[in-house]
Scaffold this motif. Structure first.
Motif, PDB file in Angstrom:
ATOM      1  N   SER A 209       0.771  -1.240  -0.252  1.00  0.00           N
ATOM      2  CA  SER A 209       0.183  -0.324   0.145  1.00  0.00           C
ATOM      3  C   SER A 209       0.622   1.781   0.255  1.00  0.00           C
ATOM      4  O   SER A 209       0.520   2.135  -0.669  1.00  0.00           O
ATOM      5  CB  SER A 209      -0.738   0.256   1.502  1.00  0.00           C
ATOM      6  OG  SER A 209      -0.455   0.164   2.484  1.00  0.00           O
ATOM      7  N   TYR A 210       2.034   0.974   0.677  1.00  0.00           N
ATOM      8  CA  TYR A 210       2.907   2.213   0.541  1.00  0.00           C
ATOM      9  C   TYR A 210       3.362   2.236  -0.828  1.00  0.00           C
ATOM     10  O   TYR A 210       3.704   3.573  -1.548  1.00  0.00           O
ATOM     11  CB  TYR A 210       4.052   1.882   1.605  1.00  0.00           C
ATOM     12  CG  TYR A 210       4.821   3.022   1.645  1.00  0.00           C
ATOM     13  CD1 TYR A 210       4.702   4.774   1.936  1.00  0.00           C
ATOM     14  CD2 TYR A 210       6.379   3.041   1.463  1.00  0.00           C
ATOM     15  CE1 TYR A 210       5.946   5.457   2.687  1.00  0.00           C
ATOM     16  CE2 TYR A 210       7.409   3.570   1.510  1.00  0.00           C
ATOM     17  CZ  TYR A 210       7.035   4.999   2.185  1.00  0.00           C
ATOM     18  OH  TYR A 210       8.326   5.933   2.478  1.00  0.00           O
ATOM     19  N   VAL A 211       3.813   1.223  -1.118  1.00  0.00           N
ATOM     20  CA  VAL A 211       4.590   1.868  -2.533  1.00  0.00           C
ATOM     21  C   VAL A 211       3.701   1.771  -3.441  1.00  0.00           C
ATOM     22  O   VAL A 211       3.941   2.931  -4.652  1.00  0.00           O
ATOM     23  CB  VAL A 211       5.091   0.222  -3.016  1.00  0.00           C
ATOM     24  CG1 VAL A 211       5.359  -0.059  -4.414  1.00  0.00           C
ATOM     25  CG2 VAL A 211       6.278  -0.156  -1.838  1.00  0.00           C
ATOM     26  N   PHE A 212       2.198   1.775  -3.681  1.00  0.00           N
ATOM     27  CA  PHE A 212       1.257   2.363  -4.817  1.00  0.00           C
ATOM     28  C   PHE A 212       1.199   3.515  -4.599  1.00  0.00           C
ATOM     29  O   PHE A 212       1.009   4.339  -5.632  1.00  0.00           O
ATOM     30  CB  PHE A 212       0.533   1.692  -4.109  1.00  0.00           C
ATOM     31  CG  PHE A 212      -0.979   1.433  -5.425  1.00  0.00           C
ATOM     32  CD1 PHE A 212      -1.356   0.277  -6.410  1.00  0.00           C
ATOM     33  CD2 PHE A 212      -2.130   2.902  -5.770  1.00  0.00           C
ATOM     34  CE1 PHE A 212      -2.039   0.428  -7.006  1.00  0.00           C
ATOM     35  CE2 PHE A 212      -2.593   2.103  -6.253  1.00  0.00           C
ATOM     36  CZ  PHE A 212      -2.916   2.327  -6.937  1.00  0.00           C
ATOM     37  N   ALA A 213       1.136   4.181  -3.349  1.00  0.00           N
ATOM     38  CA  ALA A 213       0.774   5.437  -2.785  1.00  0.00           C
ATOM     39  C   ALA A 213       2.159   6.470  -2.724  1.00  0.00           C
ATOM     40  O   ALA A 213       1.955   7.416  -4.038  1.00  0.00           O
ATOM     41  CB  ALA A 213       0.631   5.873  -1.879  1.00  0.00           C
ATOM     42  N   ILE A 214       3.253   5.561  -2.634  1.00  0.00           N
ATOM     43  CA  ILE A 214       4.475   6.411  -2.600  1.00  0.00           C
ATOM     44  C   ILE A 214       4.805   6.612  -4.163  1.00  0.00           C
ATOM     45  O   ILE A 214       5.542   7.548  -5.617  1.00  0.00           O
ATOM     46  CB  ILE A 214       5.745   6.078  -2.367  1.00  0.00           C
ATOM     47  CG1 ILE A 214       7.097   6.863  -2.043  1.00  0.00           C
ATOM     48  CG2 ILE A 214       6.556   5.153  -3.291  1.00  0.00           C
ATOM     49  CD1 ILE A 214       6.783   7.950  -0.600  1.00  0.00           C
ATOM     50  N   LEU A 215       4.187   5.664  -5.518  1.00  0.00           N
ATOM     51  CA  LEU A 215       5.177   5.640  -6.941  1.00  0.00           C
ATOM     52  C   LEU A 215       3.783   6.858  -7.839  1.00  0.00           C
ATOM     53  O   LEU A 215       3.832   7.025  -7.800  1.00  0.00           O
ATOM     54  CB  LEU A 215       4.918   4.131  -7.328  1.00  0.00           C
ATOM     55  CG  LEU A 215       5.720   3.465  -7.003  1.00  0.00           C
ATOM     56  CD1 LEU A 215       5.594   1.904  -7.790  1.00  0.00           C
ATOM     57  CD2 LEU A 215       7.315   3.820  -7.433  1.00  0.00           C
ATOM     58  N   SER A 216       2.340   6.802  -7.033  1.00  0.00           N
ATOM     59  CA  SER A 216       1.813   7.141  -7.817  1.00  0.00           C
ATOM     60  C   SER A 216       2.041   9.001  -6.973  1.00  0.00           C
ATOM     61  O   SER A 216       2.176   9.941  -7.608  1.00  0.00           O
ATOM     62  CB  SER A 216      -0.105   7.260  -6.779  1.00  0.00           C
ATOM     63  OG  SER A 216      -0.504   5.695  -7.283  1.00  0.00           O
ATOM     64  N   THR A 217       2.691   9.351  -5.866  1.00  0.00           N
ATOM     65  CA  THR A 217       2.519  10.415  -6.110  1.00  0.00           C
ATOM     66  C   THR A 217       3.909  10.871  -6.485  1.00  0.00           C
ATOM     67  O   THR A 217       4.683  12.062  -7.335  1.00  0.00           O
ATOM     68  CB  THR A 217       4.159  10.982  -4.465  1.00  0.00           C
ATOM     69  OG1 THR A 217       2.613   9.641  -3.768  1.00  0.00           O
ATOM     70  CG2 THR A 217       3.934  12.061  -3.817  1.00  0.00           C
TER      71      THR A 217
END
Length: 224
Positions: A209-217
Motif C-alpha cells: 500500500s505504501y509502494v502504490f501511494a509513493i509511486l503515484s506521488t
C-alpha cells in the motif's frame, strides 16, 4: 474449496447474493465510529502515521504541490491498507488481489496526471521523453522507451499489488492444505511456518500500500 483459486473468485455467492465485494466497504461502517471515542493509542498511532506520510509526500511533490494534494495519496494508502488487512482474515474476500480493483485505482490517477501534464505543461512533458545528456543518435529510441514506460505505469502499479496479494495467500493455502496428511511433529512445524508467513503477509500488506501511494506521488511530481 473446489480448487486453489476459488478463494479469489468474486462470483462465489451466499444465498445467491454476491457479497464478496462488501468487504471493501466495511470500513465505512467501522472506522467512523472511532471518531466519537476518546483518542486511544491506536488513534494516536494512526495520526502519527498520517503526519509522517503527509511530510514525506509533501517533499516528493516538490515546490509545485497544491494545498491538500497529499491527502489524496494518504487516502489511497489508507484504502489499500484496509483492503489488504481485510484479506488476511479467514474466509474474507481479498478485493485488492483483483485487477478490476487495482486498475480502477491506478488508471484514473495516472490518466488524470497525464492529461494535466500534457494540457498545462506540454513543453515539460516533451522534455521528459528525452533524458538529459542523451546522444542525438539514441534520441528516437529513448522517446519510444520513455513513451512505453509511461503507458505501462498503471499496469505495473495494479499488477504489482494484485500479484503480491495473490502470491502470499496462495502460499498460505497450499501449506494449509498439506496439514491433514502430516504427523503431529510436522503439523507443529507447519503451524509455526504459517504464523511466520502471516507476519510476512502483514508486512507485505503495509509495504504494497505504501509502494502504490509513493509511486503515484512520484508520477504526479513528474507532470509539474
Amino acid at each position: 474449496m473446489t480448487n486453489l483459486f476459488s478463494t479469489f473468485d468474486p462470483s462465489t455467492n451466499i444465498f445467491n447474493f454476491s457479497l464478496n465485494w462488501t468487504s471493501t466497504f466495511l470500513g465505512i461502517l467501522i472506522i467512523p465510529m472511532s471518531f466519537w471515542f476518546i483518542p486511544s493509542r491506536m488513534t494516536t498511532i494512526w495520526i502519527t502515521v498520517i503526519k509522517t506520510l503527509h511530510n514525506e509526500f509533501k517533499i516528493l511533490l516538490g515546490p509545485y504541490n497544491y494545498k491538500g494534494s497529499t491527502f489524496l495519496f494518504i487516502s489511497l494508502f489508507s484504502f489499500i491498507l484496509f483492503n489488504n488487512f481485510m484479506g488476511l482474515f479467514p474466509y474474507i474476500f481479498t478485493s485488492s488481489s483483483h485487477l478490476s480493483m487495482t486498475l480502477t485505482l491506478a488508471l484514473p490517477i495516472w490518466l488524470s496526471f497525464i492529461l494535466f501534464g500534457w494540457i498545462n505543461n506540454t513543453q515539460h512533458m516533451f522534455a521528459h521523453l528525452v533524458p538529459q545528456g542523451t546522444p542525438a543518435a539514441l534520441m528516437p529510441f529513448m522517446v519510444c522507451i520513455e513513451t512505453i514506460s509511461n503507458i505501462i505505469r498503471p499496469g505495473t502499479l495494479s499488477v504489482r499489488l494484485a500479484a503480491n496479494m495473490i502470491a502470499g495467500h496462495l502460499l498460505l493455502t497450499l501449506l494449509g492444505n498439506t496439514g491433514p496428511m502430516m504427523s503431529n511433529y510436522m503439523i507443529s512445524i507447519l503451524i509455526v511456518t504459517q504464523i511466520l508467513l502471516l507476519i510476512l503477509e502483514f508486512a507485505v500488506s503495509i509495504i504494497q500500500s505504501y509502494v502504490f501511494a509513493i509511486l503515484s506521488t512520484l508520477y504526479s511530481s513528474e507532470v509539474t
